[in-house]
Design an enzyme around this catalytic site. Structure first.
Site, PDB file in Angstrom:
ATOM      1  NE  ARG A  13       3.573   6.456  10.227  1.00 43.29           N
ATOM      2  CZ  ARG A  13       2.395   6.893  10.668  1.00 43.29           C
ATOM      3  NH1 ARG A  13       2.297   8.031  11.319  1.00 43.29           N
ATOM      4  NH2 ARG A  13       1.311   6.170  10.474  1.00 43.29           N
ATOM      5  CG  ASN A  22      -0.645   1.791  10.170  1.00 44.05           C
ATOM      6  OD1 ASN A  22      -1.636   1.549   9.486  1.00 44.05           O
ATOM      7  ND2 ASN A  22      -0.700   1.856  11.481  1.00 44.05           N
ATOM      8  CG  ASP A  74       1.817  -1.571  -1.227  1.00 46.48           C
ATOM      9  OD1 ASP A  74       0.867  -2.161  -1.782  1.00 46.48           O
ATOM     10  OD2 ASP A  74       2.528  -0.771  -1.837  1.00 46.48           O
ATOM     11  N   PRO A 112       8.488  -4.597  -3.541  1.00 49.65           N
ATOM     12  CG  PRO A 112       8.935  -2.309  -3.489  1.00 49.65           C
ATOM     13  CD  PRO A 112       8.915  -3.486  -4.410  1.00 49.65           C
ATOM     14  CD  GLN A 134       5.732  -2.194  -6.038  1.00 48.84           C
ATOM     15  OE1 GLN A 134       6.059  -1.278  -6.778  1.00 48.84           O
ATOM     16  NE2 GLN A 134       5.215  -1.984  -4.860  1.00 48.84           N
ATOM     17  CG  PHE A 137       1.246   0.517  -6.122  1.00 45.54           C
ATOM     18  CD1 PHE A 137       0.881   0.158  -4.846  1.00 45.54           C
ATOM     19  CD2 PHE A 137       1.162   1.850  -6.492  1.00 45.54           C
ATOM     20  CE1 PHE A 137       0.441   1.122  -3.945  1.00 45.54           C
ATOM     21  CE2 PHE A 137       0.718   2.811  -5.606  1.00 45.54           C
ATOM     22  CZ  PHE A 137       0.364   2.454  -4.327  1.00 45.54           C
ATOM     23  CE  LYS A 176       5.312  -0.368   0.833  1.00 43.83           C
ATOM     24  NZ  LYS A 176       5.257   1.101   0.883  1.00 43.83           N
TER      25      LYS A 176
END
Length: 297
Positions: free
Chosen positions: A179, A125, A240, A238, A277, A281, A221
DNA sequence: AGACAGGTAGTGA
DNA sequence: TCACTACCTGTC
């Protein structure tokens, strides 16, 4: 391919499938600086390296043949034949063909598990500039000064012991936000060897993932990213927001859930899922696939 | 000002 | 399983 050992640098002619921009800007690594001459300066394994590509020649600056063979050769995954991987993926369909052609110089780096775990906990995030900043802050505040390049000082990533000794407040000072508690608690689990992160690559992907997800801040993820970028697990996909967008744009209907997309990717790309990926991406993010506004080129 | 960003954890069905 | 929500921080 020819390797030359020069003063404080290693030069390679004819290294295929290697484009610094693609490698560093495909979302796998956060510790790089783009210099004015379009070269990339990176910090990994306690060393500073500058990489510059000119025509068919790659300059690995600020290093020597010893470090090149012991660190950077493996870091850049130079033993892997990416031409073959690209060939297989391009045959899948026209979308993959486009994506692979676009990110032709991507290589999946072999990064350090400890740094990768913390880095991707921070990535959740969060935006790339912020992630880079937080990791840079952690290193500057709590790492060791390892040298200077191009007038700038560089610091190693904090050790497990150092990170474990920090308070939540000290970790928060590095702009890690909420975090910080994840980082603090994860550091203790690693420090106390409840989970041996340097052995995880030796167990199968599912087992590896379930262990990683015991770390606070590590979900599906982030676990996939850690496995792909630091544990040589390539049968992961992964998902996202960018991968979600590009998959929906190319292959799937709107209402497919994240776990389903992940499963679809693995079934489609199998042992090459991680590579697929990365190409998808990079393609999606650079072109702003699935968003109303197109990003810079 | 308020939305949003390269998800996760916590809660409740 | 699945749906829903809060969440640091900085930028638009």
């Amino acid at each position: 391919m020819k390797i030359y050992n020069d003063k404080n640098k290693v030069i390679i002619d004819g290294l295929k499938d290697f484009e610094p921009k693609h490698i560093f800007e495909c979302g796998q690594c956060f510790r790089w600086t783009k210099e004015n001459d379009d070269s990339y300066t990176i910090v990994a394994f306690g060393k500073i390296l500058n990489v510059k590509k000119e025509e068919n020649t790659i300059y690995f600056n600020n290093t020597n043949i010893y470090d090149f063979e012991n660190i950077w050769h493996n870091y850049f995954d130079l033993d892997r034949d990416y031409s073959r991987i690209k060939e297989i993926l391009r045959k899948k369909d026209n979308y993959l063909d486009e994506a692979v052609k676009f990110g032709y110089g991507i290589r999946i780096l072999n990064q350090d598990p400890w740094e990768t775990i913390i880095s991707f906990i921070i990535s959740a995030n969060n935006r790339i500039p912020m992630i880079k900043k937080a990791i840079d802050n952690l290193s500057t505040y709590y790492g060791e000064e390892i040298g200077e390049f191009n007038g700038k000082k560089y610091y190693s990533f904090p050790t497990i012991e150092k990170m474990n000794s920090l308070s939540v407040e000290e970790i928060e000072k590095a702009s890690t936000g909420y975090r910080a508690t994840y980082i603090k608690d994860t550091s203790y689990i690693v420090f106390s060897k409840q989970i041996n992160i340097y052995n995880l690559k030796n167990v199968d992907t599912n087992m590896c993932k379930s262990h990683l997800m015991m770390f606070p801040g590590v979900g599906p993820k982030v676990a996939d990213c850690i496995m792909l970028f630091s544990m040589q697990k390539y049968d992961v996909f992964p998902v996202d927001v960018w991968v979600q967008r590009v998959m929906k744009e190319f292959y799937l209907n709107e209402d497919m859930s994240l776990p389903k997309i992940r499963q679809y990717g693995i079934e489609k790309f199998k042992e090459l899922s991680g590579f697929a990926q990365q190409y998808l991406f990079y393609y999606a993010r650079e072109l702003g696939i699935g968003t109303s506004s197109r990003r810079r080129s």
